[in-house]
Design a protein around this motif. Structure first.
Motif, PDB file in Angstrom:
ATOM      1  N   SER A   1       6.504  25.128  28.397  1.00  0.00           N
ATOM      2  CA  SER A   1       6.677  26.005  27.540  1.00  0.00           C
ATOM      3  C   SER A   1       6.838  27.983  27.564  1.00  0.00           C
ATOM      4  O   SER A   1       7.810  28.131  27.458  1.00  0.00           O
ATOM      5  CB  SER A   1       6.057  25.772  26.107  1.00  0.00           C
ATOM      6  N   LYS A   2       5.159  28.067  27.665  1.00  0.00           N
ATOM      7  CA  LYS A   2       5.243  29.170  28.729  1.00  0.00           C
ATOM      8  C   LYS A   2       6.408  29.151  29.443  1.00  0.00           C
ATOM      9  O   LYS A   2       6.060  30.983  29.398  1.00  0.00           O
ATOM     10  CB  LYS A   2       4.065  29.112  29.121  1.00  0.00           C
ATOM     11  N   LYS A   3       6.930  29.000  30.186  1.00  0.00           N
ATOM     12  CA  LYS A   3       7.808  28.767  31.294  1.00  0.00           C
ATOM     13  C   LYS A   3       8.736  29.347  31.144  1.00  0.00           C
ATOM     14  O   LYS A   3       9.794  30.422  31.561  1.00  0.00           O
ATOM     15  CB  LYS A   3       7.617  27.826  33.045  1.00  0.00           C
ATOM     16  N   LEU A   4       9.401  28.742  30.393  1.00  0.00           N
ATOM     17  CA  LEU A   4      10.402  29.036  29.598  1.00  0.00           C
ATOM     18  C   LEU A   4      10.157  29.932  28.328  1.00  0.00           C
ATOM     19  O   LEU A   4      11.802  30.780  28.963  1.00  0.00           O
ATOM     20  CB  LEU A   4      11.079  27.859  28.466  1.00  0.00           C
TER      21      LEU A   4
ATOM     22  N   GLY B   1       8.531  25.279  19.353  1.00  0.00           N
ATOM     23  CA  GLY B   1       7.724  25.407  18.438  1.00  0.00           C
ATOM     24  C   GLY B   1       6.590  26.398  19.586  1.00  0.00           C
ATOM     25  O   GLY B   1       6.497  27.574  19.012  1.00  0.00           O
ATOM     26  N   TYR B   2       6.389  26.181  20.614  1.00  0.00           N
ATOM     27  CA  TYR B   2       6.024  26.944  21.152  1.00  0.00           C
ATOM     28  C   TYR B   2       6.035  28.510  22.308  1.00  0.00           C
ATOM     29  O   TYR B   2       5.550  29.327  22.313  1.00  0.00           O
ATOM     30  CB  TYR B   2       5.073  26.031  22.433  1.00  0.00           C
ATOM     31  N   ILE B   3       7.657  27.544  22.035  1.00  0.00           N
ATOM     32  CA  ILE B   3       8.590  28.804  22.702  1.00  0.00           C
ATOM     33  C   ILE B   3       8.768  30.031  22.278  1.00  0.00           C
ATOM     34  O   ILE B   3       8.397  31.743  21.950  1.00  0.00           O
ATOM     35  CB  ILE B   3       9.581  28.650  23.928  1.00  0.00           C
ATOM     36  N   ILE B   4       8.961  29.546  20.191  1.00  0.00           N
ATOM     37  CA  ILE B   4       8.330  30.868  19.237  1.00  0.00           C
ATOM     38  C   ILE B   4       7.863  31.403  19.727  1.00  0.00           C
ATOM     39  O   ILE B   4       7.002  32.933  19.108  1.00  0.00           O
ATOM     40  CB  ILE B   4       8.770  30.235  18.122  1.00  0.00           C
ATOM     41  N   ASN B   5       5.952  31.142  20.074  1.00  0.00           N
ATOM     42  CA  ASN B   5       4.540  31.235  19.936  1.00  0.00           C
ATOM     43  C   ASN B   5       4.786  32.453  21.632  1.00  0.00           C
ATOM     44  O   ASN B   5       3.659  32.991  20.890  1.00  0.00           O
ATOM     45  CB  ASN B   5       4.062  30.539  19.599  1.00  0.00           C
TER      46      ASN B   5
ATOM     47  N   LYS C   1      -0.745  19.866  27.621  1.00  0.00           N
ATOM     48  CA  LYS C   1      -0.491  20.396  28.466  1.00  0.00           C
ATOM     49  C   LYS C   1       0.065  20.611  29.426  1.00  0.00           C
ATOM     50  O   LYS C   1       0.644  22.168  29.221  1.00  0.00           O
ATOM     51  CB  LYS C   1      -2.443  20.135  29.512  1.00  0.00           C
ATOM     52  N   PRO C   2       1.134  19.017  29.561  1.00  0.00           N
ATOM     53  CA  PRO C   2       1.950  19.882  30.035  1.00  0.00           C
ATOM     54  C   PRO C   2       3.775  20.833  29.240  1.00  0.00           C
ATOM     55  O   PRO C   2       3.940  21.137  29.918  1.00  0.00           O
ATOM     56  CB  PRO C   2       3.364  18.747  30.557  1.00  0.00           C
ATOM     57  N   ILE C   3       3.580  19.864  27.556  1.00  0.00           N
ATOM     58  CA  ILE C   3       4.194  20.843  27.235  1.00  0.00           C
ATOM     59  C   ILE C   3       4.323  21.846  27.431  1.00  0.00           C
ATOM     60  O   ILE C   3       4.777  23.260  27.172  1.00  0.00           O
ATOM     61  CB  ILE C   3       4.333  20.014  25.841  1.00  0.00           C
ATOM     62  N   LYS C   4       3.074  23.353  26.842  1.00  0.00           N
ATOM     63  CA  LYS C   4       2.268  24.058  26.738  1.00  0.00           C
ATOM     64  C   LYS C   4       2.663  24.746  28.301  1.00  0.00           C
ATOM     65  O   LYS C   4       3.028  25.362  27.949  1.00  0.00           O
ATOM     66  CB  LYS C   4       1.013  23.758  26.401  1.00  0.00           C
TER      67      LYS C   4
ATOM     68  N   ILE D   1      13.762  31.784  27.499  1.00  0.00           N
ATOM     69  CA  ILE D   1      14.781  31.230  27.185  1.00  0.00           C
ATOM     70  C   ILE D   1      14.505  31.155  25.277  1.00  0.00           C
ATOM     71  O   ILE D   1      13.795  30.991  24.735  1.00  0.00           O
ATOM     72  CB  ILE D   1      14.483  29.383  27.529  1.00  0.00           C
ATOM     73  N   ALA D   2      15.919  31.077  25.154  1.00  0.00           N
ATOM     74  CA  ALA D   2      16.089  31.677  23.024  1.00  0.00           C
ATOM     75  C   ALA D   2      15.555  30.163  22.564  1.00  0.00           C
ATOM     76  O   ALA D   2      16.550  29.024  22.733  1.00  0.00           O
ATOM     77  CB  ALA D   2      16.973  31.935  23.044  1.00  0.00           C
ATOM     78  N   PRO D   3      14.720  30.245  21.781  1.00  0.00           N
ATOM     79  CA  PRO D   3      14.518  28.702  20.448  1.00  0.00           C
ATOM     80  C   PRO D   3      15.843  28.228  19.908  1.00  0.00           C
ATOM     81  O   PRO D   3      15.678  26.809  19.964  1.00  0.00           O
ATOM     82  CB  PRO D   3      13.226  29.427  19.932  1.00  0.00           C
TER      83      PRO D   3
END
Length: 90
Positions: free
Chosen positions: A43-46, A68-72, A37-40, A51-53
């Motif tokens: 990642s949403k914030k980034l 991976g979440y940034i890409i998503n 949950k904190p990672i997601k 931010i480029a993956p």
């Protein structure tokens, strides 16, 4: 490692969760033990900040997840998404 990501990892790591995750996840990368949950959320914030993956060079398991979440989460056209996802998987 990006300083923002490094600070996030240091603040959110859990020793007991690291031990638990290490038993389930077989990887050569270091595992810090951060819940999903904190990672997601991070990642949403980034992704929202643009931010480029490709700017994230994974040094640990959690950075792979963040990338991976940034890409998503980032809004992009399908072909760009597909190219980035394929590059991330390799």
């Amino acid at each position: 490692m990006n300083e923002t990501i490094k600070a996030f990892i240091e603040q959110n790591q859990e020793e007991q969760y690291r031990e638990f995750s290490s038993k389930l996840i077989f990887t050569n990368y270091k595992i810090y033990g951060i819940r999903s949950k904190p990672i997601k959320d991070f990642s949403k914030k980034l992704a929202k900040d643009g931010i480029a993956p490709d700017s994230i060079k994974p040094e640990c398991y959690e950075e792979i997840l963040i990338r991976g979440y940034i890409i998503n989460y980032a809004k992009r056209d399908f072909n760009e998404y597909r190219k980035l996802a394929h590059k991330h998987i390799r």
